[in-house]
Enzyme design. Structure first.
Site, PDB file in Angstrom:
ATOM      1  CB  SER A 195     -19.181 -21.245 -33.266  1.00 59.23           C
ATOM      2  OG  SER A 195     -19.515 -20.808 -34.662  1.00 59.23           O
ATOM      3  NE  ARG A 196     -11.405 -23.419 -35.318  1.00 58.63           N
ATOM      4  CZ  ARG A 196     -11.332 -24.926 -35.658  1.00 58.63           C
ATOM      5  NH1 ARG A 196     -11.852 -25.160 -36.665  1.00 58.63           N
ATOM      6  NH2 ARG A 196     -10.887 -25.725 -34.942  1.00 58.63           N
ATOM      7  CB  VAL A 197     -18.875 -18.545 -38.014  1.00 55.11           C
ATOM      8  CG1 VAL A 197     -19.602 -17.355 -38.377  1.00 55.11           C
ATOM      9  CG2 VAL A 197     -18.162 -19.142 -38.928  1.00 55.11           C
ATOM     10  CB  THR A 220     -14.942 -28.503 -39.485  1.00 49.68           C
ATOM     11  OG1 THR A 220     -14.421 -29.041 -38.193  1.00 49.68           O
ATOM     12  CG2 THR A 220     -15.448 -29.783 -40.160  1.00 49.68           C
TER      13      THR A 220
END
Length: 496
Positions: A362-364, A336
């Site tokens: 959150s990697r975004v 994810t």
């Protein structure tokens, strides 16, 4: 009637007679038990092909061996016995899709289980499909507003992202997902909620709550209950994403919740062991990583040339005693684009949603936030991280310097405003306003215990007197003028 007429009639019938030969490949049940059947005679059977057993019962071919085929039976298998005939259908396992599924509760085979009228969809999507390739995708840049302050500000979710919700049982994982679905009202988003191995009563409560909030108007619920066979629990999330792909193919945005993938992994382990596949770590089969990766990779944001549309996935994983290093949690974390970690200690301290900001990520990042939220959320995460450190330190010392004391009080107010009741998602403009007010010191004279009351009155004041400002922030507008208006509004409210 004369003999000539009869002869003429017979000739006509013979001339119009067509020989129709239908060929069906059939096999025989060698052994059956525990929802698994071993079959012989199906030499041309395909992987994941649907097979027809007696009494209109269907199965899926999973093991293709040299002499036999191992199949799982979808539904009741007690009437199937050794020697029964099995037919190939020639159809890969697929699920009915279409607009008529919106507002309905269906099982993983697409059959309605909500007591409503039956529907007959002409369109079917295979439950297994190769995920879109790299060149058809585009970066995540549009937000999915969850309506939960702690998440929208610090762990933002974007359209096309896969954000894991992870935590022990009874820490509010489902609550986060349901609040997110409720908050999609008017956001032009179709939602698919997949319940895997949940109690029927829990699913009924969730559906009732979604109806009450008006969220079933854009939601499909796929339910494989705790009493259903392991095969249905295993295919449920694939059925959910197949339904979601139908809407994505029309250029729509879809939110897909899988509640929860731990139970799917358990069901797959059960099926694999019964099919006598070799077990690996924690008795899971070697391809348990692959069952989740091929599911979650189907969530993406497609570019305009490929039809647009997106699927945002919110998989849920249950941990045991907060252990995120176990086999299935680490697998899904690695697939994810970030995780929301819910902590038992925070939950029991009354901090709900019990999001642990330190482990959650959150990697975004801020590319999935609107401009006003980007501007105000920067300070929030830093202040909270400092507060957590100082809070632990302050327990050992009674004498604190004024600066440290001020930092701790600011942190306490932030924790207080991030608390949120269930089924009460908040519009993004209101989130921006309250976070701005607290992080810029406008609430320093308000007692921590009275923060909730102050916040509620503040939102009511903004709704009543500053609708234009709220509208601008909702659209993502932010400049010095809007910031000045917000400051003036806060000062005006404080005077009142």
């Amino acid at each position: 009637m004369s003999i000539n007429t009869i002869v003429e009639e017979l000739r006509k019938n013979i001339a119009s007679f067509e020989k129709q030969v239908s060929v069906e490949e059939v096999g025989t049940v060698i052994e059956v038990g525990d929802g698994i059947a071993r079959l012989s005679g199906l030499s041309k059977c395909q992987a994941s092909e649907m097979l027809e057993f007696p009494n209109e019962t269907f199965g899926v071919a999973l093991n293709l061996e040299e002499e036999t085929v191992g199949a799982v039976i979808l539904g009741d298998y007690k009437h199937i016995k050794q020697g029964d005939t099995v037919k190939r259908t020639g159809r890969i396992l697929s699920v009915p899709v279409g607009e008529e599924l919106i507002g309905r509760v269906v099982n993983p085979l697409g059959e309605p289980i909500d007591g409503g009228t039956a529907f007959h969809s002409k369109k079917f999507n295979p439950i297994e499909k190769i995920a879109p390739g790299v060149m058809t995708r585009e970066p995540v840049s549009q937000p999915v507003q969850t309506g939960i302050k702690a998440i929208d500000a610090m762990i933002p979710v974007g359209r096309g992202q896969r954000e894991l919700i992870i935590g022990d049982r009874q820490t509010g994982k489902t609550a986060v997902a349901i609040d997110t679905i409720i908050n999609q009202k008017g956001q032009d988003m179709i939602c698919v909620y997949v319940a895997i191995g949940q109690k029927e009563s829990k699913v009924a409560r969730i559906v009732a709550k979604l109806k009450e909030a008006g969220a079933m108007d854009y939601t499909v619920v796929v339910s494989a209950g705790a009493s259903d066979p392991a095969a249905l629990l295993y295919i449920a999330p694939y059925a959910g994403v197949a339904i979601a792909e139908y809407f994505m193919d029309q250029g729509k945005d879809v939110l897909c919740v899988y509640d929860d993938l731990s139970k799917q992994a358990w069901a797959y382990r059960e099926i694999s062991l019964l099919l006598r596949r070799p077990p690996g770590r924690e008795a899971y089969p070697g391809d348990v990583f692959y069952i989740h990766s091929r599911l979650l990779e189907r969530a993406c944001r497609r570019n305009k040339e490929s039809g647009g549309g997106s699927i945002t996935a919110l998989p849920i994983i249950e941990t045991q005693a907060g252990d995120v290093t176990a086999y299935i949690p680490t697998n899904v974390i690695s697939i994810t684009d970030g995780q929301i970690f819910l902590e038992t200690d925070l939950f029991y301290r009354g901090i709900r949603p019990a999001v642990n900001v330190g482990i959650s990520v959150s990697r975004v990042g801020s590319s999935a936030q609107i401009k006003p939220m980007k501007k105000v959320a920067g300070k929030l995460k830093l202040s909270l991280a400092q507060f957590r450190e100082l809070e632990a330190f302050s327990q050992f010392s009674s004498d604190l310097d004024p600066e440290t004391k001020k930092q701790i009080e600011l942190g306490q107010r932030m924790v207080e405003i991030l608390k949120q009741p269930q089924f009460a998602p908040m519009p993004v403009a209101h989130q921006v306003a309250i976070i701005y007010a607290v992080s810029n010191g406008f609430t320093n004279e308000v007692e921590v215990v009275k923060m909730k009351e102050w916040e509620d009155k503040f939102h009511a004041f903004l709704d009543k007197t500053k609708p234009a400002l709220i509208e601008k922030m909702s659209k993502g507008e932010w400049d010095e003028k809007i910031e000045g208006e917000l400051k003036d509004s806060i000062n005006e409210f404080k005077k009142k």
